[in-house]
Design an enzyme around this catalytic site. Structure first.
Site, PDB file in Angstrom:
ATOM      1  N   PHE A 136     -52.346  15.519 -65.877  1.00  0.00           N
ATOM      2  CA  PHE A 136     -52.682  15.962 -64.523  1.00  0.00           C
ATOM      3  C   PHE A 136     -53.420  17.299 -64.496  1.00  0.00           C
ATOM      4  O   PHE A 136     -53.528  17.923 -63.449  1.00  0.00           O
ATOM      5  CB  PHE A 136     -51.411  16.057 -63.677  1.00  0.00           C
ATOM      6  CG  PHE A 136     -50.717  14.729 -63.530  1.00  0.00           C
ATOM      7  CD1 PHE A 136     -51.126  13.815 -62.565  1.00  0.00           C
ATOM      8  CD2 PHE A 136     -49.680  14.376 -64.373  1.00  0.00           C
ATOM      9  CE1 PHE A 136     -50.496  12.581 -62.436  1.00  0.00           C
ATOM     10  CE2 PHE A 136     -49.046  13.145 -64.252  1.00  0.00           C
ATOM     11  CZ  PHE A 136     -49.453  12.240 -63.286  1.00  0.00           C
ATOM     12  N   VAL A 152     -59.411  16.485 -71.405  1.00  0.00           N
ATOM     13  CA  VAL A 152     -58.007  16.119 -71.606  1.00  0.00           C
ATOM     14  C   VAL A 152     -57.640  16.185 -73.084  1.00  0.00           C
ATOM     15  O   VAL A 152     -56.635  16.794 -73.471  1.00  0.00           O
ATOM     16  CB  VAL A 152     -57.737  14.706 -71.020  1.00  0.00           C
ATOM     17  CG1 VAL A 152     -56.365  14.202 -71.431  1.00  0.00           C
ATOM     18  CG2 VAL A 152     -57.853  14.735 -69.512  1.00  0.00           C
ATOM     19  N   LYS A 196     -50.526   7.982 -61.945  1.00  0.00           N
ATOM     20  CA  LYS A 196     -51.746   8.774 -62.107  1.00  0.00           C
ATOM     21  C   LYS A 196     -52.767   8.438 -61.007  1.00  0.00           C
ATOM     22  O   LYS A 196     -53.310   9.317 -60.342  1.00  0.00           O
ATOM     23  CB  LYS A 196     -52.349   8.526 -63.498  1.00  0.00           C
ATOM     24  CG  LYS A 196     -53.697   9.137 -63.737  1.00  0.00           C
ATOM     25  CD  LYS A 196     -53.663  10.646 -63.796  1.00  0.00           C
ATOM     26  CE  LYS A 196     -55.056  11.206 -63.796  1.00  0.00           C
ATOM     27  NZ  LYS A 196     -55.158  12.604 -63.990  1.00  0.00           N
ATOM     28  N   ARG A 251     -56.082  20.299 -64.313  1.00  0.00           N
ATOM     29  CA  ARG A 251     -57.321  20.498 -63.542  1.00  0.00           C
ATOM     30  C   ARG A 251     -58.299  21.312 -64.366  1.00  0.00           C
ATOM     31  O   ARG A 251     -57.891  22.229 -65.090  1.00  0.00           O
ATOM     32  CB  ARG A 251     -57.034  21.297 -62.261  1.00  0.00           C
ATOM     33  CG  ARG A 251     -56.269  20.540 -61.216  1.00  0.00           C
ATOM     34  CD  ARG A 251     -55.678  21.488 -60.214  1.00  0.00           C
ATOM     35  NE  ARG A 251     -54.769  22.431 -60.872  1.00  0.00           N
ATOM     36  CZ  ARG A 251     -54.156  23.442 -60.273  1.00  0.00           C
ATOM     37  NH1 ARG A 251     -54.378  23.681 -59.004  1.00  0.00           N
ATOM     38  NH2 ARG A 251     -53.347  24.241 -60.928  1.00  0.00           N
ATOM     39  N   CYS A 259     -63.093  13.408 -62.046  1.00  0.00           N
ATOM     40  CA  CYS A 259     -61.856  12.650 -61.834  1.00  0.00           C
ATOM     41  C   CYS A 259     -61.794  11.956 -60.484  1.00  0.00           C
ATOM     42  O   CYS A 259     -61.744  10.735 -60.418  1.00  0.00           O
ATOM     43  CB  CYS A 259     -60.656  13.569 -62.014  1.00  0.00           C
ATOM     44  SG  CYS A 259     -60.330  13.852 -63.744  1.00  0.00           S
TER      45      CYS A 259
HETATM   46  C1  UDX Z   1     -58.250  16.715 -60.468  1.00  0.00           C
HETATM   47  C2  UDX Z   1     -56.731  16.700 -60.277  1.00  0.00           C
HETATM   48  O1  UDX Z   1     -56.327  17.850 -59.503  1.00  0.00           O
HETATM   49  C3  UDX Z   1     -56.005  16.682 -61.601  1.00  0.00           C
HETATM   50  O2  UDX Z   1     -54.607  16.568 -61.399  1.00  0.00           O
HETATM   51  C4  UDX Z   1     -56.520  15.479 -62.413  1.00  0.00           C
HETATM   52  O3  UDX Z   1     -55.929  15.479 -63.685  1.00  0.00           O
HETATM   53  C5  UDX Z   1     -58.035  15.528 -62.556  1.00  0.00           C
HETATM   54  O4  UDX Z   1     -58.632  15.614 -61.261  1.00  0.00           O
HETATM   55  P1  UDX Z   1     -60.099  18.547 -61.072  1.00  0.00           P
HETATM   56  O5  UDX Z   1     -61.086  17.487 -60.745  1.00  0.00           O
HETATM   57  O6  UDX Z   1     -60.270  19.302 -62.340  1.00  0.00           O
HETATM   58  O7  UDX Z   1     -58.606  17.935 -61.117  1.00  0.00           O
HETATM   59  O8  UDX Z   1     -60.114  19.660 -59.916  1.00  0.00           O
HETATM   60  P2  UDX Z   1     -59.386  19.897 -58.520  1.00  0.00           P
HETATM   61  O9  UDX Z   1     -58.968  21.319 -58.480  1.00  0.00           O
HETATM   62  O10 UDX Z   1     -58.355  18.893 -58.256  1.00  0.00           O
HETATM   63  O11 UDX Z   1     -60.608  19.740 -57.503  1.00  0.00           O
HETATM   64  C6  UDX Z   1     -61.301  18.507 -57.333  1.00  0.00           C
HETATM   65  C7  UDX Z   1     -62.336  18.608 -56.241  1.00  0.00           C
HETATM   66  O12 UDX Z   1     -61.713  18.713 -54.965  1.00  0.00           O
HETATM   67  C8  UDX Z   1     -63.264  19.827 -56.345  1.00  0.00           C
HETATM   68  O13 UDX Z   1     -64.577  19.419 -56.035  1.00  0.00           O
HETATM   69  C9  UDX Z   1     -62.732  20.786 -55.299  1.00  0.00           C
HETATM   70  O14 UDX Z   1     -63.723  21.641 -54.797  1.00  0.00           O
HETATM   71  C10 UDX Z   1     -62.238  19.818 -54.242  1.00  0.00           C
HETATM   72  N1  UDX Z   1     -61.171  20.368 -53.393  1.00  0.00           N
HETATM   73  C11 UDX Z   1     -59.940  20.629 -53.921  1.00  0.00           C
HETATM   74  C12 UDX Z   1     -61.409  20.585 -52.045  1.00  0.00           C
HETATM   75  O15 UDX Z   1     -62.511  20.345 -51.543  1.00  0.00           O
HETATM   76  N2  UDX Z   1     -60.385  21.049 -51.273  1.00  0.00           N
HETATM   77  C13 UDX Z   1     -59.154  21.316 -51.772  1.00  0.00           C
HETATM   78  O16 UDX Z   1     -58.277  21.722 -50.976  1.00  0.00           O
HETATM   79  C14 UDX Z   1     -58.918  21.106 -53.140  1.00  0.00           C
END
Ligand code: UDX
Length: 430
Positions: free
Chosen positions: A152, A11, A204, A154, A260
């Site tokens: 937010f 971040v 958040k 990713r 996260c």
């Molecule tokens: C997340 C939030 O999306 C973001 O807004 C926040 O600031 C931080 O946390 P991030 O952890 O970087 O971001 O990745 P993200 O793309 O959200 O995926 C998180 C996890 O969920 C991953 O392990 C991903 O594989 C899983 N996931 C995501 C699924 O299993 N299915 C989905 O449909 C989406």
């Protein structure tokens, strides 16, 4: 504007580099001298598409600098973002001691009006604590405001998420702080929602929890689809076409990981508990997520019969594609569970192997997916990296001793896999 960003994690570093490229003068501060030395040379300590280029470009333009000196950075800045870690304590609470340390140091250096902005994900009411700490340690008559501006972004798409947010949330307690922060975010041309600090903090937590809930929901539906012999991908598509539901975050798989969702979910459950509300819906979200990893291992066992003595090629280790982040990666639990049953592991990930080597034992790390598959009884897809979708599957088939793939991310078409002669299992599509 002169900005200081404290903490050079995902971040902090992404925000610092992006604010610099929006025309501000930014100093990124961290206590980790090794990280600061790397950054000064234009090297990013984390793999994040586009980030290193942005850092280098702004070093060249002299719009970004890096320092371990928080005191001097504070004195020069009008806006100070706190983006230090809030790691989980064993009981699920977020550890806020780094935030307190930073707030104390900043307080002592206030030499003119400053806005101190919490950007780390923090429990509701942390803004008040920062303000109280600041009041306690700041010189008499010091002028400052505390604000909350949750991030937010990713991992894997952090720079573009920062630059093109769906919304910017500004939790403020004065018109002056509101004016400064609106000015700062104006170039993004995004919808800005101004709230009080506590509501911003809850936005958040509520957003992350809701997204995690969507993932657990579709994973639960995948279990039902497997049992009923339906196709979860079609169910997900059909649900997502309803604009009230939306298609994003409805991809079934092996459960969510990363630094996260698991941590923030646990922290929010704890915060609610302390506030006197038992958010048992979110505990179910956590439980389904844990079960999903075990379910994937069970799928592998169903296909392979016995796991003991089998060699398994693990394709992907990072918690998601386009990152080298291994924190709370489902691969850690999955590999450990397979090893506990006597499996030999060969693994490959395009970017996360250096980090994985520090966390995994008795794993043969391979040069590419083909080398991982060589002589293995089965390949399992754990992270949906683009390059795995492009694999020469005929070559993979020849390399495996049994033509078996268990796909935890549903990246291949079951019909095509069958036509190629694979024994193929995935999630919610049996
Ligand atoms: C997340 C939030 O999306 C973001 O807004 C926040 O600031 C931080 O946390 P991030 O952890 O970087 O971001 O990745 P993200 O793309 O959200 O995926 C998180 C996890 O969920 C991953 O392990 C991903 O594989 C899983 N996931 C995501 C699924 O299993 N299915 C989905 O449909 C989406």
């Amino acid at each position: 504007m002169n900005i200081a960003v404290v903490g050079t994690g995902y971040v902090g570093l992404v925000s610092g580099a992006c604010f610099a490229s929006l025309g501000n003068k930014v100093v990124c501060v961290d206590v980790d001298e090794r990280k600061i030395a790397m950054l000064k040379k234009g090297k990013s300590p984390i793999y994040e598409p586009g980030l290193e280029e942005l850092v280098r470009e702004n070093i060249r333009k002299k719009t970004i600098t890096f320092s371990t000196d928080l005191k001097s950075a504070t004195r020069k800045a009008e806006v100070i973002f706190i983006a230090v870690g809030t790691p989980p304590k064993p009981n699920g609470d977020a550890d806020l001691s780094y935030i307190e340390d930073v707030a104390r140091t900043i307080a002592r250096e206030v030499n003119g009006y400053k806005v101190i902005v919490e950007k780390s994900t923090v429990p509701v009411q942390t803004g008040e604590k920062i303000r109280d700490t600041m009041r306690l340690f700041a010189p008499k008559g010091a002028q400052f405001d505390v604000a909350s501006n949750p991030e937010f972004l990713r991992e894997g798409s952090a720079v573009s998420d920062f630059m093109n947010p769906d919304r910017v949330i500004l939790g403020v307690e004065s018109a002056r702080a509101k004016k400064v922060l609106i000015e700062l975010y104006k170039p993004l041309k995004s919808r800005i929602l101004v709230t009080d600090i506590k509501s911003a903090e809850i936005i958040k937590h509520a957003s992350n929890s809701f997204l995690a809930m969507k993932i657990s929901f579709i994973n639960a539906i995948a279990r039902v689809c497997d049992a009923a012999k339906a196709d979860v991908e079609l169910v997900s598509l059909g649900m997502g076409l309803d604009s009230r539901i939306g298609k994003s975050f409805l991809s079934p798989g092996i459960g969510f990981g990363g630094f996260c969702f698991p941590k923030d979910l646990a922290a929010f459950i704890r915060i609610c508990e302390k506030l006197g509300y038992d958010f048992d819906l979110l505990r179910a979200v956590e439980r389904i997520n844990e079960e999903q990893k075990r379910y994937f291992v069970k799928r592998i066992e169903e296909v392979l019969w016995n796991i003991n003595q089998k060699t398994i090629a693990v394709l992907g280790l990072a918690f998601k594609p386009n990152t080298d982040d291994m924190r709370y990666a489902p691969s850690l639990d999955i590999v450990a569970a397979l090893q506990a049953q006597g499996a030999r592991i060969r693994a490959y990930d395009p970017h996360a192997m250096d980090n994985a080597k520090k966390l995994m034992k008795n794993v043969v790390f391979c040069r590419d997916a083909y080398e991982a598959c060589k002589g293995a009884d089965c390949a399992i897809v754990v992270t949906e990296w683009g390059e795995f979708k492009q694999l020469d599957l005929k070559r993979v088939k020849k390399l495996l001793t049994q033509p078996t793939i268990v796909d935890g991310r549903n990246i291949y078409d079951p019909k095509k896999m069958k036509a190629l002669g694979f024994r193929y299992a995935s999630i919610g599509r049996s």
